[in-house]
Motif scaffolding. Structure first.
Motif, PDB file in Angstrom:
ATOM      1  N   ILE A 104      -4.140  -7.955   3.458  1.00 17.98           N
ATOM      2  CA  ILE A 104      -3.098  -6.964   3.741  1.00 17.98           C
ATOM      3  C   ILE A 104      -3.692  -5.910   4.662  1.00 17.98           C
ATOM      4  O   ILE A 104      -4.839  -5.501   4.499  1.00 17.98           O
ATOM      5  CB  ILE A 104      -2.590  -6.317   2.434  1.00 17.98           C
ATOM      6  N   HIS A 105      -2.913  -5.463   5.617  1.00 15.60           N
ATOM      7  CA  HIS A 105      -3.389  -4.462   6.576  1.00 15.60           C
ATOM      8  C   HIS A 105      -3.686  -3.157   5.856  1.00 15.60           C
ATOM      9  O   HIS A 105      -3.015  -2.772   4.903  1.00 15.60           O
ATOM     10  CB  HIS A 105      -2.339  -4.247   7.678  1.00 15.60           C
ATOM     11  N   ARG A 106      -4.743  -2.446   6.346  1.00 17.97           N
ATOM     12  CA  ARG A 106      -5.167  -1.207   5.678  1.00 17.97           C
ATOM     13  C   ARG A 106      -4.093  -0.131   5.687  1.00 17.97           C
ATOM     14  O   ARG A 106      -4.002   0.663   4.762  1.00 17.97           O
ATOM     15  CB  ARG A 106      -6.470  -0.691   6.273  1.00 17.97           C
ATOM     16  N   ASN A 107      -3.251  -0.107   6.699  1.00 12.40           N
ATOM     17  CA  ASN A 107      -2.167   0.885   6.734  1.00 12.40           C
ATOM     18  C   ASN A 107      -1.159   0.619   5.624  1.00 12.40           C
ATOM     19  O   ASN A 107      -0.615   1.547   5.028  1.00 12.40           O
ATOM     20  CB  ASN A 107      -1.479   0.895   8.095  1.00 12.40           C
ATOM     21  N   THR A 108      -0.916  -0.652   5.356  1.00 13.70           N
ATOM     22  CA  THR A 108       0.017  -1.008   4.281  1.00 13.70           C
ATOM     23  C   THR A 108      -0.572  -0.567   2.935  1.00 13.70           C
ATOM     24  O   THR A 108       0.143  -0.028   2.085  1.00 13.70           O
ATOM     25  CB  THR A 108       0.263  -2.533   4.276  1.00 13.70           C
ATOM     26  N   ILE A 109      -1.858  -0.780   2.774  1.00 15.35           N
ATOM     27  CA  ILE A 109      -2.516  -0.375   1.523  1.00 15.35           C
ATOM     28  C   ILE A 109      -2.523   1.143   1.408  1.00 15.35           C
ATOM     29  O   ILE A 109      -2.275   1.712   0.339  1.00 15.35           O
ATOM     30  CB  ILE A 109      -3.951  -0.942   1.463  1.00 15.35           C
ATOM     31  N   ARG A 110      -2.803   1.827   2.534  1.00 16.88           N
ATOM     32  CA  ARG A 110      -2.884   3.291   2.537  1.00 16.88           C
ATOM     33  C   ARG A 110      -1.534   3.920   2.166  1.00 16.88           C
ATOM     34  O   ARG A 110      -1.485   4.984   1.556  1.00 16.88           O
ATOM     35  CB  ARG A 110      -3.336   3.779   3.910  1.00 16.88           C
ATOM     36  N   GLU A 111      -0.450   3.253   2.525  1.00 16.19           N
ATOM     37  CA  GLU A 111       0.891   3.780   2.235  1.00 16.19           C
ATOM     38  C   GLU A 111       1.189   3.784   0.735  1.00 16.19           C
ATOM     39  O   GLU A 111       2.024   4.556   0.280  1.00 16.19           O
ATOM     40  CB  GLU A 111       1.960   2.949   2.974  1.00 16.19           C
ATOM     41  N   ARG A 112       0.509   2.930   0.013  1.00 12.59           N
ATOM     42  CA  ARG A 112       0.741   2.864  -1.434  1.00 12.59           C
ATOM     43  C   ARG A 112      -0.222   3.797  -2.142  1.00 12.59           C
ATOM     44  O   ARG A 112      -1.380   3.927  -1.772  1.00 12.59           O
ATOM     45  CB  ARG A 112       0.553   1.444  -1.939  1.00 12.59           C
ATOM     46  N   LYS A 113       0.249   4.393  -3.197  1.00 12.18           N
ATOM     47  CA  LYS A 113      -0.539   5.383  -3.920  1.00 12.18           C
ATOM     48  C   LYS A 113      -1.491   4.736  -4.936  1.00 12.18           C
ATOM     49  O   LYS A 113      -2.641   5.148  -5.083  1.00 12.18           O
ATOM     50  CB  LYS A 113       0.422   6.349  -4.623  1.00 12.18           C
ATOM     51  N   PHE A 114      -1.017   3.707  -5.644  1.00  9.29           N
ATOM     52  CA  PHE A 114      -1.787   3.176  -6.780  1.00  9.29           C
ATOM     53  C   PHE A 114      -3.123   2.530  -6.397  1.00  9.29           C
ATOM     54  O   PHE A 114      -4.084   2.661  -7.148  1.00  9.29           O
ATOM     55  CB  PHE A 114      -0.919   2.231  -7.634  1.00  9.29           C
ATOM     56  N   PRO A 115      -3.240   1.831  -5.236  1.00  5.58           N
ATOM     57  CA  PRO A 115      -4.561   1.251  -4.944  1.00  5.58           C
ATOM     58  C   PRO A 115      -5.635   2.318  -4.770  1.00  5.58           C
ATOM     59  O   PRO A 115      -6.755   2.160  -5.270  1.00  5.58           O
ATOM     60  CB  PRO A 115      -4.351   0.478  -3.642  1.00  5.58           C
ATOM     61  N   LYS A 116      -5.285   3.398  -4.084  1.00  2.00           N
ATOM     62  CA  LYS A 116      -6.250   4.474  -3.861  1.00  2.00           C
ATOM     63  C   LYS A 116      -6.658   5.100  -5.191  1.00  2.00           C
ATOM     64  O   LYS A 116      -7.844   5.334  -5.448  1.00  2.00           O
ATOM     65  CB  LYS A 116      -5.645   5.539  -2.951  1.00  2.00           C
ATOM     66  N   GLN A 162     -12.662  -3.379   1.201  1.00  2.00           N
ATOM     67  CA  GLN A 162     -12.813  -4.554   0.345  1.00  2.00           C
ATOM     68  C   GLN A 162     -11.449  -5.108  -0.036  1.00  2.00           C
ATOM     69  O   GLN A 162     -11.262  -6.324  -0.072  1.00  2.00           O
ATOM     70  CB  GLN A 162     -13.617  -4.199  -0.911  1.00  2.00           C
ATOM     71  N   LEU A 163     -10.500  -4.228  -0.301  1.00  2.00           N
ATOM     72  CA  LEU A 163      -9.133  -4.683  -0.608  1.00  2.00           C
ATOM     73  C   LEU A 163      -8.541  -5.422   0.582  1.00  2.00           C
ATOM     74  O   LEU A 163      -7.879  -6.449   0.412  1.00  2.00           O
ATOM     75  CB  LEU A 163      -8.240  -3.497  -0.982  1.00  2.00           C
ATOM     76  N   VAL A 164      -8.775  -4.907   1.770  1.00  5.65           N
ATOM     77  CA  VAL A 164      -8.265  -5.563   2.978  1.00  5.65           C
ATOM     78  C   VAL A 164      -8.854  -6.960   3.090  1.00  5.65           C
ATOM     79  O   VAL A 164      -8.146  -7.931   3.361  1.00  5.65           O
ATOM     80  CB  VAL A 164      -8.592  -4.717   4.243  1.00  5.65           C
TER      81      VAL A 164
END
Length: 159
Positions: free
Chosen positions: A47-59, A40-42
């Motif tokens: 923003i690409h899911r890998n970029t989101i996955r690299e960040r800690k706070f969204p998860k 849903q964030l993607v």
């Protein structure tokens, strides 16, 4: 481009993505129809899911949102259960009151029927005794007349 230009561009991108992610997470948190997922964030940010996955706070925020939703769902379920229990209690009380007033109605109806029977018996008795009184008065009147006649005869005989 120089290394400094790349660093500035990366910082700008990082800040822009952070702002997009925070806005999207805020929207997900407010709207329960939106799933609290990385997908849903993607979709919301682009923003690409890998970029989101690299960040800690969204998860972490997504996990917190899911926990909050579960807690709210449990609270709503408990609230509905409490309301249902309260309604069941009210229904039971109303049922008991209905039984009570129906019993009172039946007792009152029985008493009314008894009163009507007694009243009918009294009316019949009154009518019967009125007839008897009338007969006795007629007898008394006839006896009084006979008595008067006999008195007259006795006076006539004595004369």
């Amino acid at each position: 481009m120089t290394e400094q230009a790349y660093d500035e561009k990366n910082i700008d991108d990082y800040d822009t993505y952070t702002k997009l992610l925070e806005d999207a997470l805020s929207s997900i948190e407010k709207d329960h129809n939106l799933p609290a997922t990385q997908e849903q964030l993607v979709q919301m940010t682009g923003i690409h899911r890998n970029t989101i996955r690299e960040r800690k706070f969204p998860k972490e925020r997504l996990i917190d949102i899911k926990k909050e939703r579960k807690i709210k769902a449990k609270e709503e379920k408990q609230k509905k259960k409490d309301q249902l229990d309260e309604l069941k209690d009210k229904l039971e009380k109303v049922s008991k009151e209905l039984v009570h007033w129906f019993s009172e109605y039946r007792i009152t109806k029985r008493d009314k029927d008894d009163f009507n029977k007694q009243n009918k018996i009294l009316e019949e008795s009154r009518a019967f005794y009125e007839k008897e009184v009338k007969k006795e008065r007629e007898k008394t009147a006839n006896l009084s007349k006979e008595n008067e006649l006999l008195k007259e005869l006795l006076r006539d005989i004595k004369k």
